[in-house]
Design an enzyme around this catalytic site. Structure first.
Site, PDB file in Angstrom:
ATOM      1  CE  LYS A 205      46.911 -85.350  44.729  1.00  0.00           C
ATOM      2  NZ  LYS A 205      48.076 -85.860  45.434  1.00  0.00           N
ATOM      3  CD  GLU A 211      50.810 -70.498  40.539  1.00  0.00           C
ATOM      4  OE1 GLU A 211      49.825 -71.058  41.060  1.00  0.00           O
ATOM      5  OE2 GLU A 211      51.914 -70.411  41.095  1.00  0.00           O
ATOM      6  N   GLY A 266      51.710 -85.224  43.362  1.00  0.00           N
ATOM      7  CA  GLY A 266      51.845 -84.388  42.160  1.00  0.00           C
ATOM      8  C   GLY A 266      53.115 -84.688  41.378  1.00  0.00           C
ATOM      9  NE  ARG A 267      57.714 -84.526  45.882  1.00  0.00           N
ATOM     10  CZ  ARG A 267      56.830 -84.071  46.767  1.00  0.00           C
ATOM     11  NH1 ARG A 267      55.884 -83.232  46.400  1.00  0.00           N
ATOM     12  NH2 ARG A 267      56.894 -84.455  48.034  1.00  0.00           N
ATOM     13  CD  GLU A 352      57.109 -79.939  45.544  1.00  0.00           C
ATOM     14  OE1 GLU A 352      56.704 -78.778  45.609  1.00  0.00           O
ATOM     15  OE2 GLU A 352      56.716 -80.735  44.674  1.00  0.00           O
ATOM     16  CG  HIS A 383      82.246 -76.121  25.567  1.00  0.00           C
ATOM     17  ND1 HIS A 383      83.403 -75.915  24.853  1.00  0.00           N
ATOM     18  CD2 HIS A 383      81.847 -77.388  25.280  1.00  0.00           C
ATOM     19  CE1 HIS A 383      83.683 -76.996  24.146  1.00  0.00           C
ATOM     20  NE2 HIS A 383      82.752 -77.899  24.391  1.00  0.00           N
ATOM     21  CE  LYS A 511      50.848 -73.844  46.700  1.00  0.00           C
ATOM     22  NZ  LYS A 511      50.102 -75.085  46.739  1.00  0.00           N
TER      23      LYS A 511
HETATM   24  C1  G6Q Z   1      53.985 -81.835  43.613  1.00  0.00           C
HETATM   25  C2  G6Q Z   1      53.457 -80.636  44.199  1.00  0.00           C
HETATM   26  C3  G6Q Z   1      53.185 -79.511  43.240  1.00  0.00           C
HETATM   27  C4  G6Q Z   1      51.858 -79.621  42.486  1.00  0.00           C
HETATM   28  C5  G6Q Z   1      51.525 -78.268  41.886  1.00  0.00           C
HETATM   29  C6  G6Q Z   1      50.261 -78.289  41.082  1.00  0.00           C
HETATM   30  O1  G6Q Z   1      54.256 -82.838  44.223  1.00  0.00           O
HETATM   31  O2  G6Q Z   1      52.376 -80.957  44.988  1.00  0.00           O
HETATM   32  O3  G6Q Z   1      54.201 -79.292  42.322  1.00  0.00           O
HETATM   33  O4  G6Q Z   1      51.949 -80.602  41.497  1.00  0.00           O
HETATM   34  O5  G6Q Z   1      51.435 -77.312  42.916  1.00  0.00           O
HETATM   35  O6  G6Q Z   1      49.192 -78.682  41.868  1.00  0.00           O
HETATM   36  P1  G6Q Z   1      47.823 -79.079  41.217  1.00  0.00           P
HETATM   37  O7  G6Q Z   1      48.049 -80.266  40.352  1.00  0.00           O
HETATM   38  O8  G6Q Z   1      46.898 -79.355  42.356  1.00  0.00           O
HETATM   39  O9  G6Q Z   1      47.391 -77.899  40.391  1.00  0.00           O
END
Ligand code: G6Q
Length: 544
Positions: A205, A211, A266-267, A352, A383, A511
Site C-alpha cells: 500500500k 521487508e 491493509g488488513r 491488529e 489430538h 519499526k
Molecule cells: C494492515 C497493516 C499492515 C500492512 C503491512 C504492509 O492493516 O497496516 O499489516 O498491511 O505493514 O504494508 P504495506 O502494504 O504498506 O507494505
C-alpha cells in the site's frame, strides 16, 4: 470508572452474569427443546447455530441493549457511507465499496469511489485474462506459469489464505507468496522457478515497507541475473499500491501499477488490487464470486435487525465472554483442510484492529478489548490442544466452522470429519458428570480403589461455549462471506469498546527502533545507547 462500565446496559449484564454463571447449558437444553431454533440464523451462504452458549433469551436481550446503547446501527451506516471513522488517520473505511457491484455514486473527498473501484477491477480483468490465456509473454516469448506475490501483513495474508483455501479452483499460473525478510522465504520460493516464466507482483500500500522492498529488490536481481536487460522488467514486474511516486522510483512503470486507495485498510484489502495474485491463479470470474459472497454479508449486516444480524450476534457473544466471564482467548476451529491459513488471517484482522487500550477520546479503558485469537484445523487440534478446551482451567469460547459438502470427496472421510465436528461441540457443552464417569468405570470392571483414584480425571465439567458455523461448501462465495462476517464482527466489537479498529499505531515503535539499530550496525564501533540487554545482544551478534 469509564462511562461504558457504569452504563445501565453494562451493569445489567454484570448482574445477569451472576445468575448465568450458576447455570449449566445441559439443563438449558433439557428445559428448552426449542433452543436450536431460537438461537440460530442464516445470512447469505452462512448458517450459525449459537445455541451452545451460556445464554438465555434474557442474555441476548441485554446484549442487544448494550449494542443499542453504543449506537451500533448508526456507526455501521457511517462506515458504509464513507465517513472518516478512522479519525486518527483521517480516513474513510470503505472496504465494503470494493465488493459492491452498484454504480450509484459514493463520494470520498469529492471523488466517486465506485468509478475508481470498477476501473481497477476492469484493469485486473484484462490483465488476468491476458496472463491466463498466454497472450502475455515473458522475455523469452514463453508464457507465465508462476506468480510470486511479494508483500507482508495485509498485503500478503488475505490473498495467501484465500489461494490456499480455494486450491481446487486455482490453475496456472500458480501463486506463491513471499513475505518474510528472512532471505530463506524468497530463496526457497525461487529455487523451483524459472525467471522466464515468473511474474512478480509487488504488493505494498505504502511502497515503503522495508521487508517488501528488500524482497522485491532481491527478486529483481535474481531475475536480471538470467534476463540480463532492464528492458525486460516490465514483462515480469507489476505493482499494487496507493503510492505511484514510490512505485516509479522502484522502477515499475505506472502502466503496470494496479491502484488502490487510502480508504482501504491493509488488513481489509484482500478485495482490492491486493487480490491480484489470487485473481491471476483463480481467474477473475471466481475472484468476483468471492466479492459477491462478501457483498451478501455486507447487505445482511446493513439491513438485518440487530437480533437477526449475524456479525452483531457473534460480536456480542464475544463481548459476553471477554468482559463478563473474563475469557482471554478465542479459538477458531475450521474443519476444512483448505482453511489452514484462516486463523493466521483472522489473527491480524482482529488483534491488529482491536488491540487497543484507549477510547476514541484517548482515555484509558478499564475493560478488556479483544482477546487472543488462536486455533487451527480440525480434526488435527483434537489430538493436540483440545485437552485444554475440555478440561483446562480457562474458559475458551470457540467457533467451529465446517462445510456440509466436501470439494474433494473421498470414501467416508467427510462423514468422519463432520462426526468429529459435531461431537466436539456436544462434548464441550454437556461434559461428563461424576455419576456418568463412575458408571463407565464400573462397567469397565475397575475395582473400587482404582476407580476412586481415576474418577476425578475422567470427569468433564462441560458448559463450555461454542458457535457452529456451517457452509454448504468451501468455495469463493462462502469464503468471501466468512471473511466479511469476521470483518464486521470485529468492527461491532470495537464499537462496544469505543476504540478505533482501523488504525495500528502499535506497530510503529518496533519499526522505528529497527531502523536505528540497522543504521548503528555498521557505523558505530561500540554500541552503548540502548538498555544493557539490547546492547549486549547486538554486540554478541555483531562479533560473530
Ligand atoms: C494492515 C497493516 C499492515 C500492512 C503491512 C504492509 O492493516 O497496516 O499489516 O498491511 O505493514 O504494508 P504495506 O502494504 O504498506 O507494505
Amino acid at each position: 470508572m469509564s462511562s461504558l462500565t457504569t452504563s445501565p446496559a453494562w451493569m445489567s449484564l454484570q448482574e445477569h452474569q451472576k445468575i448465568m454463571s450458576e447455570q449449566h447449558m445441559r439443563m438449558m437444553f433439557h428445559e428448552d427443546p426449542d433452543r436450536f431454533r431460537k438461537f440460530s440464523l442464516s445470512a447469505g451462504p452462512l448458517f450459525l447455530d449459537y445455541s451452545k452458549n451460556r445464554i438465555t433469551e434474557k442474555t441476548v436481550s441485554l446484549l442487544l441493549d448494550l449494542a443499542r446503547q453504543c449506537h451500533v446501527s448508526e456507526w455501521v451506516n457511517r462506515m458504509f457511507k464513507g465517513e472518516k471513522i478512522n479519525f486518527t488517520e483521517h480516513r474513510a473505511v470503505l472496504h465494503t465499496a470494493l465488493r459492491n457491484p452498484s454504480t450509484e455514486t459514493l463520494l470520498v473527498d469529492g471523488v466517486n469511489v465506485r468509478e475508481q473501484v470498477h476501473h481497477v477491477l476492469s484493469q485486473m480483468k484484462r490483465f488476468t485474462e491476458s496472463v491466463r490465456s498466454g497472450q502475455w509473454k515473458g522475455y523469452t516469448g514463453e508464457t507465465i506459469t508462476d506468480v510470486v506475490n511479494i508483500g507482508i501483513g495485509g498485503s500478503d495474508l488475505g490473498p495467501a489464505m484465500a489461494a490456499r483455501a480455494l486450491e481446487e479452483d486455482c490453475t496456472v499460473p500458480r501463486a506463491h507468496f513471499v513475505s518474510n525478510v528472512d532471505g530463506a522465504h524468497l530463496a526457497r520460493t525461487l529455487k523451483h522457478l524459472n525467471p522466464a516464466r515468473t511474474l512478480f507482483v509487488v504488493a505494498s500500500k505504502t511502497f515503503t515497507t522495508q521487508e517488501t522492498l528488500m524482497n522485491a529488490r532481491s527478486a529483481r536481481e535474481w531475475f536480471l541475473s538470467q534476463a540480463r536487460y532492464e528492458k525486460f522488467i516490465p514483462l515480469h514486474f507489476v505493482a499494487l499500491s496507493t503510492n505511484q511516486r514510490e512505485v516509479s522510483a522502484f522502477g515499475i512503470s505506472p502502466d503496470h501499477m494496479f491502484e488502490f486507495w487510502d480508504w482501504v485498510g491493509g488488513r481489509y484489502s484482500l478485495w482490492s488490487s491486493i487480490g491480484l495474485s489470487l485473481a491471476l491463479t483463480l481467474g477473475m470470474d471466481k475472484f468476483s464470486e468471492m466479492l459477491l459472497g462478501a457483498f451478501e454479508i455486507d447487505e445482511h449486516f446493513q439491513t438485518a435487525p440487530l437480533e437477526k444480524n449475524m456479525p452483531v450476534i457473534l460480536a456480542l457473544l464475544g463481548v459476553w465472554y471477554i468482559n463478563f466471564f473474563n475469557a482471554q482467548t478465542h479459538a477458531i476451529l475450521p474443519y476444512d483442510q483448505g482453511m489452514s491459513d484462516f486463523v493466521n488471517y483472522l489473527q491480524q484482522m482482529t488483534m491488529e484492529s482491536n488491540g487497543k487500550s484507549v477510547t476514541r477520546e484517548g482515555l484509558p479503558v478499564d475493560y478488556a478489548t479483544g482477546s487472543i485469537l488462536w486455533g487451527g484445523v480440525g480434526t488435527n487440534g483434537q489430538h493436540a490442544y483440545f485437552q485444554l478446551l475440555h478440561q483446562g482451567t480457562p474458559l475458551i469460547p470457540a467457533d467451529f466452522i465446517a462445510p456440509m459438502h466436501s470439494r474433494t470427496p473421498l470414501g467416508n472421510h467427510h462423514k468422519i470429519l463432520l462426526s468429529n465436528f459435531l461431537a466436539q461441540t456436544e462434548a464441550l457443552m454437556r461434559g461428563k458428570s461424576r455419576s456418568e464417569a463412575q458408571a463407565e468405570l464400573i462397567s469397565s470392571g475397575l475395582e473400587k480403589s482404582a476407580l476412586q483414584a481415576l474418577l476425578p480425571h475422567k470427569c468433564f465439567a462441560g458448559n463450555r461455549p461454542s458457535n457452529s458455523l456451517l457452509i454448504d461448501q468451501l468455495n469463493p462465495r462462502s469464503l468471501g462471506a466468512l471473511v466479511a462476517l469476521y470483518e464486521h464482527k470485529t468492527f461491532v466489537q470495537s464499537l462496544i469498546w469505543d476504540i478505533n479498529a482501523f488504525d495500528q499505531w502499535g506497530v510503529e515503535l518496533g519499526k522505528q527502533l529497527a531502523q536505528g539499530i540497522q543504521a548503528e550496525w555498521d557505523q558505530r564501533p561500540e554500541i552503548s545507547n540502548h538498555d544493557a540487554s539490547t546492547n549486549g545482544l547486538l554486540e554478541m551478534i555483531r562479533k560473530t
